[in-house]
Design a protein around this motif. Structure first.
Motif, PDB file in Angstrom:
ATOM      1  N   PRO A  45       0.850  -1.202   0.000  1.00 51.71           N
ATOM      2  CA  PRO A  45       0.000   0.000   0.000  1.00 51.71           C
ATOM      3  C   PRO A  45       0.883   1.249   0.000  1.00 51.71           C
ATOM      4  O   PRO A  45       2.059   1.199   0.384  1.00 51.71           O
ATOM      5  N   GLY A  46       0.320   2.366  -0.420  1.00 53.08           N
ATOM      6  CA  GLY A  46       1.111   3.591  -0.579  1.00 53.08           C
ATOM      7  C   GLY A  46       1.854   4.004   0.669  1.00 53.08           C
ATOM      8  O   GLY A  46       3.036   4.365   0.618  1.00 53.08           O
TER       9      GLY A  46
ATOM     10  N   ILE B 171       7.624   4.188   3.219  1.00 49.65           N
ATOM     11  CA  ILE B 171       8.638   3.741   4.181  1.00 49.65           C
ATOM     12  C   ILE B 171       9.630   2.816   3.496  1.00 49.65           C
ATOM     13  O   ILE B 171      10.845   2.913   3.699  1.00 49.65           O
ATOM     14  N   TYR B 172       9.117   1.914   2.661  1.00 53.68           N
ATOM     15  CA  TYR B 172       9.924   0.916   1.956  1.00 53.68           C
ATOM     16  C   TYR B 172      11.045   1.576   1.143  1.00 53.68           C
ATOM     17  O   TYR B 172      12.179   1.103   1.107  1.00 53.68           O
ATOM     18  N   GLY B 173      10.721   2.707   0.515  1.00 55.48           N
ATOM     19  CA  GLY B 173      11.696   3.378  -0.346  1.00 55.48           C
ATOM     20  C   GLY B 173      12.809   4.086   0.401  1.00 55.48           C
ATOM     21  O   GLY B 173      13.792   4.507  -0.210  1.00 55.48           O
ATOM     22  N   LYS B 174      12.702   4.173   1.722  1.00 56.04           N
ATOM     23  CA  LYS B 174      13.693   4.904   2.504  1.00 56.04           C
ATOM     24  C   LYS B 174      14.607   4.001   3.327  1.00 56.04           C
ATOM     25  O   LYS B 174      15.481   4.500   4.048  1.00 56.04           O
TER      26      LYS B 174
ATOM     27  N   ALA C 235      12.192  -7.561   5.037  1.00 63.41           N
ATOM     28  CA  ALA C 235      11.338  -7.761   6.206  1.00 63.41           C
ATOM     29  C   ALA C 235       9.932  -7.230   5.944  1.00 63.41           C
ATOM     30  O   ALA C 235       8.935  -7.903   6.245  1.00 63.41           O
ATOM     31  N   LEU C 236       9.828  -6.038   5.363  1.00 63.69           N
ATOM     32  CA  LEU C 236       8.514  -5.457   5.089  1.00 63.69           C
ATOM     33  C   LEU C 236       7.760  -6.264   4.037  1.00 63.69           C
ATOM     34  O   LEU C 236       6.536  -6.446   4.137  1.00 63.69           O
TER      35      LEU C 236
ATOM     36  N   ARG D 201       9.807  -3.018  13.561  1.00 61.39           N
ATOM     37  CA  ARG D 201       9.572  -2.141  14.721  1.00 61.39           C
ATOM     38  C   ARG D 201      10.403  -0.867  14.626  1.00 61.39           C
ATOM     39  O   ARG D 201       9.955   0.205  15.045  1.00 61.39           O
ATOM     40  N   ARG D 202      11.613  -0.988  14.104  1.00 65.23           N
ATOM     41  CA  ARG D 202      12.510   0.202  14.052  1.00 65.23           C
ATOM     42  C   ARG D 202      12.050   1.251  13.059  1.00 65.23           C
ATOM     43  O   ARG D 202      12.369   2.431  13.242  1.00 65.23           O
ATOM     44  N   VAL D 203      11.333   0.820  12.012  1.00 62.83           N
ATOM     45  CA  VAL D 203      11.007   1.801  10.965  1.00 62.83           C
ATOM     46  C   VAL D 203       9.523   2.147  10.909  1.00 62.83           C
ATOM     47  O   VAL D 203       9.138   3.099  10.197  1.00 62.83           O
ATOM     48  N   LEU D 204       8.689   1.425  11.626  1.00 63.14           N
ATOM     49  CA  LEU D 204       7.246   1.709  11.570  1.00 63.14           C
ATOM     50  C   LEU D 204       6.815   2.638  12.696  1.00 63.14           C
ATOM     51  O   LEU D 204       7.428   2.708  13.738  1.00 63.14           O
TER      52      LEU D 204
END
Length: 297
Positions: free
Chosen positions: A223-224, A229-232, A240-241, A294-297
């Motif tokens: 999803p957008g 987040i995925y792109g960073k 993981a995502l 957990r670290r990026v969400l």
């Protein structure tokens, strides 16, 4: 061997052949073992390479004649008069097999099945396909035996193997087993593209490998809000995502923002046991994915 290949390449119809001329080039339909012996002798007399030019061909025919009484038995009854399973071979037949009877039984079965497949692919398509595999892909031709073993569970002939069946064989495998089993089916796909095999009609012509499990994960559409987040993040975190979102989708869970995913993890709805239902994964790998998320969400 070359003779068989050339004969198939010259055949115009892709349908499964019904007589000797289609694969072997022999002009007469082979009905009995006497016909097989004559056909092989004729091929040897012309110097034409032949799948059944084995070292002890003449002796093996004499052994077969001794076992059966004569060579006028129909080739289509071979599995009945000389069963594959040693336990089903009648005692009177066992007693007539010279030397190490059990080992020679196995050798005779393999040898004459190939000869039958060579001249009568309609009777034994697996042996016929093995003949072509030995010609076209000699180094990897033993792989066909593993394909046959899997197909035997469904009582399938070579031409009945399709892409749906291949995908089923590659479902729910560990990464290590997936690589090994894919190699077997890569052989089958490559074999199906050989001109001689295509012309024989023994295999479907559109066989292909499905995407790997990793490719399927990468094809999962994020999803957008998660794609942002995925792109960073780095590649390990992206993995993981990918895996976490695949689990969310396959288990029909709901996550509309990063907090929702964290809640699913905390509530045990995105645990190792649930993720393992979607696709096998080790607990250490899954815990590592959860920590990265957990670290990026």
């Amino acid at each position: 061997m070359k003779h068989a290949t050339q004969a198939i390449e010259q055949k115009q119809s892709p349908e499964l052949v019904k007589n000797a001329s289609a694969i072997s080039g022999h002009p007469k339909t082979v009905e009995t073992f006497h016909d097989v012996e004559n056909a092989l002798s004729a091929a040897a007399g012309t110097g034409t390479p032949c799948i059944a030019d084995w070292q002890h061909r003449a002796i093996d025919f004499r052994i077969l004649e001794r076992l059966l009484g004569d060579l006028d038995h129909p080739v289509k009854t071979f599995s009945t008069v000389l069963p594959d399973d040693w336990s089903e071979v009648p005692d009177e037949i066992r007693d007539r097999i010279p030397g190490n009877a059990r080992n020679n039984h196995m050798r005779l079965i393999a040898t004459f099945k190939r000869a039958i497949g060579f001249y009568r692919p309609d009777l034994d398509p697996w042996s016929a396909l093995q003949v072509l595999a030995d010609v076209e892909m000699a180094k990897t031709s033993p792989s066909l035996g593993r394909v046959k073993a899997l197909a035997k569970e469904g009582d399938l002939s070579p031409v009945e193997l399709n892409n749906k069946w291949i995908e089923q064989q590659l479902t729910d495998l560990t990464q290590q087993n997936e690589a090994e089993i894919r190699g077997i089916f890569l052989f089958l796909v490559r074999l199906s593209k050989k001109p001689a095999v295509r012309a024989s009609g023994l295999l479907q012509g559109d066989l292909k490998l499905p995407p790997t499990n990793r490719q399927k994960r990468r094809s999962t559409e994020l999803p957008g809000w998660l794609q942002t987040i995925y792109g960073k993040v780095d590649r390990p975190t992206q993995n993981a995502l990918d895996r976490i979102w695949l689990t969310v989708e396959r288990l029909n869970l709901t996550a509309k923002c990063p907090r929702d995913i964290l809640s699913l993890i905390n509530e045990g709805k995105l645990s190792h046991s649930t993720a393992n239902q979607v696709e096998p994964i080790t607990i250490n790998t899954w815990n590592g994915y959860a920590q990265k998320a957990r670290r990026v969400l």
